[in-house]
Design a protein around this motif. Structure first.
Motif, PDB file in Angstrom:
ATOM      1  N   SER A  52      30.163 -17.451  -2.283  1.00 14.64           N
ATOM      2  CA  SER A  52      29.846 -16.307  -3.200  1.00 14.64           C
ATOM      3  C   SER A  52      28.329 -16.840  -3.559  1.00 14.64           C
ATOM      4  N   ASN A  53      27.494 -15.801  -4.018  1.00 13.93           N
ATOM      5  CA  ASN A  53      26.299 -15.786  -4.550  1.00 13.93           C
ATOM      6  C   ASN A  53      25.178 -16.589  -3.457  1.00 13.93           C
ATOM      7  N   LEU A  54      25.686 -16.027  -1.975  1.00 11.04           N
ATOM      8  CA  LEU A  54      24.642 -16.689  -1.073  1.00 11.04           C
ATOM      9  C   LEU A  54      23.140 -16.006  -1.210  1.00 11.04           C
ATOM     10  N   TYR A  55      22.279 -16.404  -0.527  1.00 10.08           N
ATOM     11  CA  TYR A  55      21.044 -15.543  -0.586  1.00 10.08           C
ATOM     12  C   TYR A  55      20.829 -14.744   0.843  1.00 10.08           C
ATOM     13  N   PRO A  56      20.478 -13.840   0.888  1.00 11.88           N
ATOM     14  CA  PRO A  56      20.269 -12.979   2.119  1.00 11.88           C
ATOM     15  C   PRO A  56      19.935 -13.496   3.195  1.00 11.88           C
ATOM     16  N   SER A  57      20.744 -13.311   4.367  1.00 15.05           N
ATOM     17  CA  SER A  57      20.775 -13.642   5.720  1.00 15.05           C
ATOM     18  C   SER A  57      20.901 -15.426   5.919  1.00 15.05           C
ATOM     19  N   GLN A  58      21.456 -15.712   4.806  1.00 14.01           N
ATOM     20  CA  GLN A  58      21.954 -17.273   4.788  1.00 14.01           C
ATOM     21  C   GLN A  58      22.991 -17.494   5.806  1.00 14.01           C
ATOM     22  N   SER A  59      23.060 -18.656   6.482  1.00 10.26           N
ATOM     23  CA  SER A  59      23.904 -18.784   7.569  1.00 10.26           C
ATOM     24  C   SER A  59      24.943 -19.575   6.679  1.00 10.26           C
ATOM     25  N   PHE A  60      26.338 -19.506   7.207  1.00  9.03           N
ATOM     26  CA  PHE A  60      27.516 -20.281   6.670  1.00  9.03           C
ATOM     27  C   PHE A  60      28.423 -20.358   7.468  1.00  9.03           C
ATOM     28  N   ASN A  61      29.329 -21.471   7.187  1.00  4.61           N
ATOM     29  CA  ASN A  61      30.513 -21.496   8.197  1.00  4.61           C
ATOM     30  C   ASN A  61      31.680 -21.011   7.900  1.00  4.61           C
ATOM     31  N   VAL A  62      32.647 -20.621   8.744  1.00  2.43           N
ATOM     32  CA  VAL A  62      34.093 -20.302   8.385  1.00  2.43           C
ATOM     33  C   VAL A  62      34.907 -20.647   9.289  1.00  2.43           C
ATOM     34  N   VAL A  63      36.240 -21.146   9.129  1.00  2.00           N
ATOM     35  CA  VAL A  63      37.053 -21.948   9.966  1.00  2.00           C
ATOM     36  C   VAL A  63      38.275 -20.831  10.174  1.00  2.00           C
ATOM     37  N   ALA A  64      38.635 -20.660  11.525  1.00  2.00           N
ATOM     38  CA  ALA A  64      39.727 -19.713  11.812  1.00  2.00           C
ATOM     39  C   ALA A  64      40.932 -20.755  12.415  1.00  2.00           C
ATOM     40  N   THR A  65      41.847 -20.605  11.807  1.00  2.00           N
ATOM     41  CA  THR A  65      43.038 -21.564  12.088  1.00  2.00           C
ATOM     42  C   THR A  65      44.206 -20.924  12.700  1.00  2.00           C
ATOM     43  N   ILE A  66      44.766 -21.164  13.772  1.00  2.00           N
ATOM     44  CA  ILE A  66      46.023 -20.193  14.314  1.00  2.00           C
ATOM     45  C   ILE A  66      46.973 -21.507  14.449  1.00  2.00           C
ATOM     46  N   ALA A  67      48.178 -21.045  13.792  1.00  2.00           N
ATOM     47  CA  ALA A  67      49.430 -22.055  13.768  1.00  2.00           C
ATOM     48  C   ALA A  67      50.560 -21.451  14.649  1.00  2.00           C
ATOM     49  N   SER A  68      51.032 -22.160  15.287  1.00  2.00           N
ATOM     50  CA  SER A  68      52.241 -21.747  15.816  1.00  2.00           C
ATOM     51  C   SER A  68      53.527 -22.159  15.443  1.00  2.00           C
ATOM     52  N   ASP A  69      54.443 -21.368  15.312  1.00  2.00           N
ATOM     53  CA  ASP A  69      55.948 -21.376  15.060  1.00  2.00           C
ATOM     54  C   ASP A  69      56.836 -21.092  16.097  1.00  2.00           C
ATOM     55  N   GLY A  70      56.060 -21.105  17.267  1.00  2.00           N
ATOM     56  CA  GLY A  70      57.047 -20.820  18.617  1.00  2.00           C
ATOM     57  C   GLY A  70      57.438 -21.994  19.344  1.00  2.00           C
ATOM     58  N   ALA A  71      58.239 -21.754  20.329  1.00  2.00           N
ATOM     59  CA  ALA A  71      59.112 -23.016  20.951  1.00  2.00           C
ATOM     60  C   ALA A  71      58.066 -23.247  22.251  1.00  2.00           C
ATOM     61  N   SER A  72      57.127 -22.378  22.758  1.00  2.00           N
ATOM     62  CA  SER A  72      56.145 -22.550  23.944  1.00  2.00           C
ATOM     63  C   SER A  72      54.829 -22.462  23.581  1.00  2.00           C
ATOM     64  N   ALA A  73      53.772 -23.113  24.372  1.00  2.00           N
ATOM     65  CA  ALA A  73      52.573 -23.006  24.269  1.00  2.00           C
ATOM     66  C   ALA A  73      52.175 -21.590  24.463  1.00  2.00           C
ATOM     67  N   LEU A  74      50.939 -21.032  23.555  1.00  2.00           N
ATOM     68  CA  LEU A  74      50.511 -19.920  23.829  1.00  2.00           C
ATOM     69  C   LEU A  74      48.885 -19.795  24.148  1.00  2.00           C
ATOM     70  N   ASN A  75      48.502 -19.087  24.956  1.00  2.00           N
ATOM     71  CA  ASN A  75      46.860 -18.714  25.048  1.00  2.00           C
ATOM     72  C   ASN A  75      46.580 -17.498  24.269  1.00  2.00           C
ATOM     73  N   VAL A  76      45.772 -17.954  23.015  1.00  2.57           N
ATOM     74  CA  VAL A  76      45.376 -17.022  22.254  1.00  2.57           C
ATOM     75  C   VAL A  76      43.755 -16.675  22.347  1.00  2.57           C
ATOM     76  N   SER A  77      43.398 -15.681  22.105  1.00  2.00           N
ATOM     77  CA  SER A  77      42.240 -15.061  21.943  1.00  2.00           C
ATOM     78  C   SER A  77      41.648 -14.660  20.633  1.00  2.00           C
ATOM     79  N   ILE A  78      40.467 -15.152  19.886  1.00  2.00           N
ATOM     80  CA  ILE A  78      40.251 -14.888  18.754  1.00  2.00           C
ATOM     81  C   ILE A  78      38.869 -14.234  18.424  1.00  2.00           C
ATOM     82  N   ILE A  79      38.520 -13.342  17.761  1.00  2.00           N
ATOM     83  CA  ILE A  79      37.391 -12.582  17.429  1.00  2.00           C
ATOM     84  C   ILE A  79      37.103 -12.410  15.787  1.00  2.00           C
ATOM     85  N   GLY A  80      35.991 -13.065  15.473  1.00  2.00           N
ATOM     86  CA  GLY A  80      35.542 -12.748  14.092  1.00  2.00           C
ATOM     87  C   GLY A  80      34.747 -11.790  13.858  1.00  2.00           C
ATOM     88  N   TYR A  81      34.868 -10.966  12.674  1.00  2.00           N
ATOM     89  CA  TYR A  81      33.678  -9.797  12.409  1.00  2.00           C
ATOM     90  C   TYR A  81      33.719  -9.584  10.900  1.00  2.00           C
TER      91      TYR A  81
END
Length: 291
Positions: free
Chosen positions: A61-90
Motif C-alpha cells: 500500500s502507498n507505493l509510488y507509480p510503476s514501482q515493482s513489488f513481489n507477491v507470493v502464490a501458494t498452492i496447498a494440496s489436501d488430496g491423496a495424489s500429486a497434481l500438476n497445477v498451472s498458475i497465472i497471476g493478473y
C-alpha cells in the motif's frame, strides 16, 4: 489407635468408595460425563484437493507509480495424489506468463511473482490455478421379472470424492421388467462443487460404460446405441458442447428387456459414468494502492 477405631475407619472409607462409584455410574449413564476411549481418526480428504492463496512479501500500500513489488502464490494440496497445477497471476501491470508446479499430497509449494504498481489509484492481484482430475459414479441396477416374488440383491450407488459431482438422475436400484422391451430415460448430471471462486471449469470427456443396453439421445433426435460396451464422448463427438460451470444434463435412454433368467432377476445392467475435467479456481484478492 485401637483396632476397633481402625475397623470403623475402614468401613466408612469403603462406604464412601461405593457412594462415589454409584454416583459416577449414574452421571455416565445419564450422559453428564463421558469416559476416555481409544478411537482411530480416519483422514477425510477434501472434495477440492487444492487451494490457492496470494500474499505479499512486503508493504503493498502507498507505493509510488510503476514501482515493482513481489507477491507470493501458494498452492496447498489436501488430496491423496500429486497434481500438476498451472498458475497465472493478473490484476496489476502486464499479465505474467503461466507457471506450472507439481503439488505433492498434503503439501504446499510457493512461487514469487513480480508486478508493477499502477500509475494512479489501485489494483487487485489475484491468481487462477487449474488442474485435471476425474470423477466417477457407479449405479448397480437389478432388473427383476414382474412375477418375481423373492428379494433380489441390491447394491447402493457409489461415487468419488472429487471437485466435480457426477450422478445419474431418474434411476432406481431395482427395476421391474415389463412383458416386452421398454425404454426409460435417465439423465447424467455433472456440476462443480463450489469452494472459493470457481473460474472456467470445463468437462473434457464423458465416458459411459453400460453392461446392458442403452441409447444416448442426440440433438437430431436419433440415438447412439450402447450395447455391452463403453462409449467416450469428447468435445469433438459429443451430442452437444460439454460444459461444467453451466452444469451438464445429458439424456440417456435405457432399454429394459423381459427377464427370462431362472433366478427371476438379472444384474447385468450396471451403469458406470466417469468424467475428465479441468477444474479452475481463483485466490483471494490482494489490494495494491499508489500514494
Amino acid at each position: 489407635m485401637s483396632k476397633k477405631a481402625q475397623g470403623g475407619s475402614g468401613t466408612i472409607g469403603l462406604v464412601i468408595i461405593v457412594i462415589v462409584v454409584i454416583a459416577i455410574a449414574y452421571l455416565y449413564y445419564a450422559g453428564y460425563i463421558s469416559l476416555p476411549s481409544s478411537s482411530t481418526t480416519t483422514y477425510q480428504p477434501s472434495a477440492i484437493p487444492i487451494n490457492v492463496t496470494a500474499s505479499s512479501t512486503a508493504q503493498i500500500s502507498n507505493l509510488y507509480p510503476s514501482q515493482s513489488f513481489n507477491v507470493v502464490a501458494t498452492i496447498a494440496s489436501d488430496g491423496a495424489s500429486a497434481l500438476n497445477v498451472s498458475i497465472i497471476g493478473y490484476g496489476c501491470g502486464s499479465t505474467p506468463s503461466t507457471k506450472y508446479v507439481e503439488v505433492y499430497p498434503r503439501a504446499s509449494t510457493s512461487s514469487t511473482w513480480t508486478f508493477s504498481a499502477p500509475g494512479t489509484g489501485s489494483c487487485d492481484i489475484q491468481f487462477t490455478s487449474c488442474f485435471n482430475d476425474v470423477s466417477y459414479a457407479n449405479y448397480p441396477i437389478t432388473v427383476e421379472n414382474q412375477t418375481f416374488t423373492g428379494t433380489p440383491p441390491v447394491n447402493l450407488p457409489s461415487s468419488s470424492i472429487a471437485p466435480v459431482s457426477v450422478s445419474l438422475s431418474g434411476v432406481t436400484s431395482v427395476v421391474t421388467a415389463p412383458p416386452s422391451a421398454t425404454n426409460q430415460t435417465m439423465y447424467i448430471l455433472a456440476s462443480p462443487l463450489s469452494a472459493g471462486y470457481i473460474k472456467n471449469s470445463t468437462l473434457n470427456w464423458l465416458n459411459i460404460d453400460m453392461a446392458g443396453t442403452a441409447f444416448i439421445e442426440l440433438p437430431s433426435g436419433s440415438f447412439l446405441t450402447l450395447v455391452g460396451r463403453s462409449y467416450n464422448i469428447t468435445n469433438t463427438n459429443s451430442p452437444g458442447a460439454l460444459y461444467v460451470n453451466g452444469k451438464l444434463q445429458l439424456p440417456v435412454e435405457i432399454t429394459f428387456s423381459p427377464v427370462t433368467q431362472s433366478s427371476g432377476f438379472t444384474t447385468n445392467t450396471d451403469m458406470n459414468i466417469s468424467v475428465g475435467y479441468t477444474y479452475c479456481l481463483t485466490s483471494n484478492l490482494l489490494p495494491v494502492s499508489v500514494s
